[in-house]
Motif scaffolding. Structure first.
Motif, short mmCIF file in Angstrom:
data_model
loop_
_atom_site.label_atom_id
_atom_site.label_comp_id
_atom_site.label_asym_id
_atom_site.label_seq_id
_atom_site.Cartn_x
_atom_site.Cartn_y
_atom_site.Cartn_z
N PHE B 107 0.76 -0.94 -0.08
CA PHE B 107 -0.51 0.05 -0.21
C PHE B 107 0.72 1.52 0.25
CE2 PHE B 107 1.01 1.60 4.30
CZ PHE B 107 1.38 0.22 5.21
N ASP B 109 0.86 5.17 1.03
CA ASP B 109 0.16 6.80 1.82
C ASP B 109 0.69 8.24 1.77
OD1 ASP B 109 -3.05 6.45 4.04
OD2 ASP B 109 -1.19 8.45 3.64
N THR B 111 -0.20 10.93 3.03
CA THR B 111 -0.45 11.55 3.98
C THR B 111 0.21 11.12 5.41
OG1 THR B 111 -2.94 11.48 3.91
CG2 THR B 111 -2.11 12.31 5.57
N ILE B 112 0.55 9.41 5.34
CA ILE B 112 1.40 8.83 6.26
C ILE B 112 3.44 9.46 5.33
CG2 ILE B 112 2.90 6.91 6.76
CD1 ILE B 112 -0.13 5.42 6.85
N LEU B 115 3.78 12.64 6.91
CA LEU B 115 3.89 13.39 7.85
C LEU B 115 5.32 12.56 8.80
CD1 LEU B 115 0.34 12.28 9.21
CD2 LEU B 115 1.47 14.50 9.41
N GLN B 116 6.34 11.44 8.09
CA GLN B 116 6.91 11.19 8.47
C GLN B 116 8.02 12.10 8.46
OE1 GLN B 116 8.08 6.44 7.37
NE2 GLN B 116 5.50 6.96 6.70
N ILE B 119 8.10 14.45 11.21
CA ILE B 119 8.57 14.26 11.73
C ILE B 119 9.82 14.46 12.02
CG2 ILE B 119 8.42 12.39 14.01
CD1 ILE B 119 5.37 11.82 13.01
N ALA B 120 10.26 13.56 11.09
CA ALA B 120 11.82 13.99 10.73
C ALA B 120 12.49 15.05 11.12
CB ALA B 120 12.23 13.01 9.63
N HIS B 130 12.46 5.17 5.40
CA HIS B 130 11.68 4.47 6.32
C HIS B 130 10.99 3.10 6.65
CE1 HIS B 130 8.38 5.86 3.51
NE2 HIS B 130 7.59 4.98 4.09
N LYS B 131 10.70 2.69 6.89
CA LYS B 131 9.65 0.71 7.20
C LYS B 131 8.75 1.36 8.06
CE LYS B 131 11.63 -3.03 8.72
NZ LYS B 131 13.05 -3.69 8.87
N LEU B 132 7.59 0.54 7.25
CA LEU B 132 6.05 1.37 7.80
C LEU B 132 5.59 -0.54 7.40
CD1 LEU B 132 3.76 2.24 9.38
CD2 LEU B 132 3.21 3.16 7.35
N GLU B 133 5.34 -1.69 8.46
CA GLU B 133 4.70 -2.65 8.33
C GLU B 133 3.26 -2.58 9.12
OE1 GLU B 133 7.94 -5.01 9.63
OE2 GLU B 133 8.58 -4.73 7.70
N ILE B 134 2.71 -2.92 8.79
CA ILE B 134 1.10 -3.46 9.77
C ILE B 134 1.29 -4.89 9.60
CG2 ILE B 134 -1.06 -2.56 9.45
CD1 ILE B 134 -0.75 -0.44 8.21
#
Ligand SMILES: [Mn+2]
Ligand SMILES: [Mn+2]
Ligand SMILES: [Zn+2]
Ligand SMILES: [Zn+2]
Lengths: 143, 143
Positions: B107, B109, B111-112, B115-116, B119-120, B130-134
């Motif tokens: 996926f 996103d 927006t995410i 936002l990341q 934040i950084a 970055h690493k995003l796992e759901i």
DNA sequence: CATGTAATGAAAATGAATTTCAAAAGCAGA
DNA sequence: TCTGCTTTTGAAATTCATTTTCATTACATG
């Protein structure tokens, strides 16, 4: 606060029929005295430097117990070493990791949290957990 | 598209002074013929089953070359096995992983992603990756 | 071809984590 | 306090993915 954690582990141990041992006491005290994100090896060496002989296997086993008891959380940052951090009830955060000095900064972002749930739901998933790590260079490490 | 990737690797190889070998050709063909997120062992077995003997070490080494060449990307899901996926130019995605059947859904996103970066930046970091796992259970796996 | 260098692969090494198993320690009950 | 049962410990062995070693093989260029 440390006392509460010790009591919490004690309750867990009683409920599980675990015995109380010198090793578990020392490992818990040492873990509670550390900063966040300590590796098993670091914790093992810290205990060893306090010249109390405890085997590595026991440290590994005991950190798993702390995790099960809800006191600790495993952090896997892909550097080949499992780290543990303290669990604070009702709190959640993700990590910003400096690839230069290995500093770890914690952050929370409600919007990201919500968007993740939405994404999972949109795919029909029941979200259990997630892992968000941002890697980069901190101010000190950007020359 | 497969031809483009082969050409891209060839360019990389020439630029790096790498030699052209039977093994690299076979590993590249096999990798390009696979679906996403294949483990090194899986790829090795796939090649072996096509009864062309190639050493595991060569498969490991060659996948690193593909990564360096920008054709492949390492995926570390902390299950103890490194996986590789195809890189699609200008495309980025994160992963939704079913802990029941190991299915992986990709996926994106925006927006995410934004936002990341925010934040950084807020912490003075220069974000590199970055690493995003759901993690969760897919429809089929929620009984 | 010949010659120099890169690549290969079988086997050994690595390193974090887990397991084994004999010895030690905790825990009840007597 | 002693006894007996069970859990825990820890040194050493094992596991497993990955990396390294190094002798052999293959590529590339003249
Ligand atoms: Mn943390
Ligand atoms: Mn993917
Ligand atoms: Zn830094
Ligand atoms: Zn599933």
């Amino acid at each position: 606060m440390i006392q509460e954690k010790k009591k919490a582990f004690n309750n867990f141990a009683v409920a599980k029929g675990l015995r109380s041992t010198r090793q578990r006491d020392i490992i818990l005290d040492t873990f509670l005295s550390t900063n966040q994100h300590i590796s098993v090896e670091e914790l093992y060496l810290k205990i060893k430097s306090g010249n109390q002989g405890i085997g590595q296997a026991t440290v590994y086993r005991t950190l798993k117990l702390f995790t099960e008891a809800g006191l600790a959380r495993e952090i896997l940052l892909n550097d080949g070493q499992t780290r543990y951090e303290h669990v604070i009830a009702g709190e959640h955060h993700d990590h910003l990791v400096c690839t230069g000095c290995n500093a770890i900064i914690e952050f929370e972002d409600e919007t990201i949290e919500k968007l993740q749930k939405d994404i999972a739901a949109r795919q029909g998933f029941h979200m259990r957990s997630h892992k968000l790590e941002i890697y980069g260079l901190c101010i000190k490490c950007r020359h």
